[in-house]
Design a protein around this motif. Structure first.
Motif, short mmCIF file in Angstrom:
data_model
loop_
_atom_site.label_atom_id
_atom_site.label_comp_id
_atom_site.label_asym_id
_atom_site.label_seq_id
_atom_site.Cartn_x
_atom_site.Cartn_y
_atom_site.Cartn_z
N LEU A 51 0.83 -1.20 0.00
CA LEU A 51 0.00 0.00 0.00
C LEU A 51 0.87 1.26 0.00
O LEU A 51 0.52 2.27 -0.64
CB LEU A 51 -0.93 0.00 1.21
N LEU A 73 -6.85 8.81 -3.30
CA LEU A 73 -7.40 7.54 -2.85
C LEU A 73 -6.30 6.62 -2.31
O LEU A 73 -6.54 5.86 -1.36
CB LEU A 73 -8.14 6.85 -4.00
N ALA A 74 -5.11 6.67 -2.91
CA ALA A 74 -4.00 5.84 -2.44
C ALA A 74 -3.62 6.21 -1.00
O ALA A 74 -3.30 5.32 -0.19
CB ALA A 74 -2.80 6.00 -3.36
N TRP A 77 -6.37 4.66 1.15
CA TRP A 77 -6.23 3.21 1.29
C TRP A 77 -5.10 2.85 2.25
O TRP A 77 -5.23 1.91 3.05
CB TRP A 77 -5.98 2.55 -0.06
N PHE A 81 -6.54 0.85 5.24
CA PHE A 81 -6.38 -0.59 5.15
C PHE A 81 -5.25 -1.15 6.02
O PHE A 81 -5.31 -2.32 6.41
CB PHE A 81 -6.14 -1.01 3.70
N SER A 85 -6.64 -4.03 8.29
CA SER A 85 -6.24 -5.40 7.97
C SER A 85 -5.63 -6.08 9.19
O SER A 85 -5.84 -7.28 9.41
CB SER A 85 -5.26 -5.41 6.80
N GLN A 115 -10.24 -9.84 2.04
CA GLN A 115 -8.92 -9.33 1.72
C GLN A 115 -8.40 -9.91 0.40
O GLN A 115 -7.81 -9.20 -0.41
CB GLN A 115 -7.95 -9.69 2.85
N ILE A 118 -10.15 -8.15 -2.42
CA ILE A 118 -9.61 -6.79 -2.57
C ILE A 118 -8.24 -6.83 -3.24
O ILE A 118 -7.94 -6.00 -4.11
CB ILE A 118 -9.51 -6.11 -1.18
N GLN A 122 -7.17 -5.01 -6.66
CA GLN A 122 -6.03 -4.10 -6.70
C GLN A 122 -5.03 -4.51 -7.77
O GLN A 122 -4.44 -3.67 -8.45
CB GLN A 122 -5.36 -4.06 -5.32
N TRP A 129 -9.53 4.08 -9.17
CA TRP A 129 -9.77 3.44 -7.88
C TRP A 129 -8.61 3.62 -6.91
O TRP A 129 -8.63 3.08 -5.81
CB TRP A 129 -10.05 1.94 -8.07
N VAL A 131 -5.41 2.60 -7.24
CA VAL A 131 -4.45 1.50 -7.19
C VAL A 131 -3.76 1.34 -8.54
O VAL A 131 -4.36 1.53 -9.59
CB VAL A 131 -5.13 0.16 -6.80
#
Length: 227
Positions: A51, A73-74, A77, A81, A85, A115, A118, A122, A129, A131
Motif C-alpha cells: 500500500l 485515494l491511495a 487506502w 487498510f 487489515s 482481503q 480486494i 487491486q 480506484w 491502485v
C-alpha cells in the motif's frame, strides 16, 4: 503474574500515542502454530508495504498526467487498510492460534476472503480506484513510459499479495479442517460465549500446548528406546 503491557505497534517515544495490542509469538503462540502465525504476520507486513509503494506509484501516475484522484485515494487506502487489515484478519488468526478458538478461525476466514478479493481487484488495477494494477499500468505506457514503469512495481506486489493470500487461506483452512474444526463448533462457541471467556481460552491454550509437548515427549522416548 503482572499485567502485560501493550507493545504493538512499536511507536517512537515522541509520538503521544501508546501501543494498542500485546503481541509476542514466542510467549503466546504454541510452538506447533508459531511458524504459520508468523508467516501470516509477514503477509500483513507485505500488504502494508504494498500500500505504501502503491502511494509512490500513484504519485508517479499523477506526475505523469494521470490526475490527482488516484493519489488521493491511495493515501486513503494506506491510512485505512493498514490498521484495518491488522485488526480485522491478523488479530483473529493470532487469537485463533493462541486459544484454538473456532470462532476466531471463522472470523479470519470471513475477513481474509474479503482481503483476497480486494487484493485481486487491486492487482487488476481499475483506473480511478487509487491502485496501480495491470490495467492502469499497461494503459499508461502510451502516455508516460517512466511513470508506467514505476506503476508496475506496486502492480507486481499486488499480484504477489493475491497469490500469497490464496496460499495462506488454503493452508489455514486445511489445518483447521484437519484439526476437527467446523462451522457448527464456531456457532457453539458463539452461543455459549466461550469465544470471549478468558478462562476457557487459557484452558484451550494449555490443552494445545500440553498435547504438543506430549507428542514431542512420546516421539523422543520412542527414539531413545529404539535399540
Amino acid at each position: 503474574m503482572g499485567e502485560k503491557m501493550n507493545n504493538f505497534p512499536p511507536l517512537p517515544r515522541f509520538i503521544p500515542l501508546k501501543p494498542c495490542f500485546y503481541q509476542d509469538f514466542d510467549e503466546e503462540i504454541p510452538p506447533q502454530h508459531r511458524t504459520m502465525a508468523k508467516r501470516i504476520y509477514y503477509l500483513w507486513m507485505l500488504n502494508s508495504i504494498t500500500l505504501a509503494v502503491n502511494l509512490i506509484g500513484c504519485l508517479a501516475w499523477m506526475i505523469g498526467g494521470g490526475g490527482a484522484v488516484n493519489f488521493g485515494l491511495a493515501i486513503l487506502w494506506l491510512i485505512l487498510f493498514t490498521p484495518c487489515s491488522y485488526v480485522c484478519w491478523f488479530r483473529p488468526i493470532y487469537k485463533a492460534f493462541k486459544t484454538d478458538s473456532s470462532f476466531s478461525f471463522m472470523a479470519f476466514f470471513f475477513t481474509f476472503m474479503a482481503q483476497l478479493v480486494i487484493s485481486i481487484i487491486q492487482a487488476v488495477g481499475i483506473p480511478g480506484w487509487g491502485v496501480c494494477g495491470w490495467i492502469a499500468a499497461i494503459s499508461f505506457f502510451g502516455t508516460n513510459v517512466g511513470s508506467a514503469v514505476v506503476m508496475l512495481i506496486p502492480t507486481i506486489l499486488f499480484t504477489a499479495m493475491s497469490v500469497f493470500s490464496f496460499i495462506a487461506l488454503s493452508m489455514v483452512h486445511k489445518f483447521y479442517r484437519g484439526s476437527g474444526g467446523s462451522f457448527s463448533k464456531a456457532q457453539e462457541e458463539w452461543t455459549t460465549g466461550a469465544w470471549k471467556n478468558p478462562h476457557v481460552q487459557q484452558a484451550a491454550q494449555n490443552v494445545a500446548v500440553g498435547a504438543a509437548q506430549g507428542g514431542h515427549d512420546a516421539a523422543r522416548n520412542a527414539v531413545l528406546s529404539h535399540p
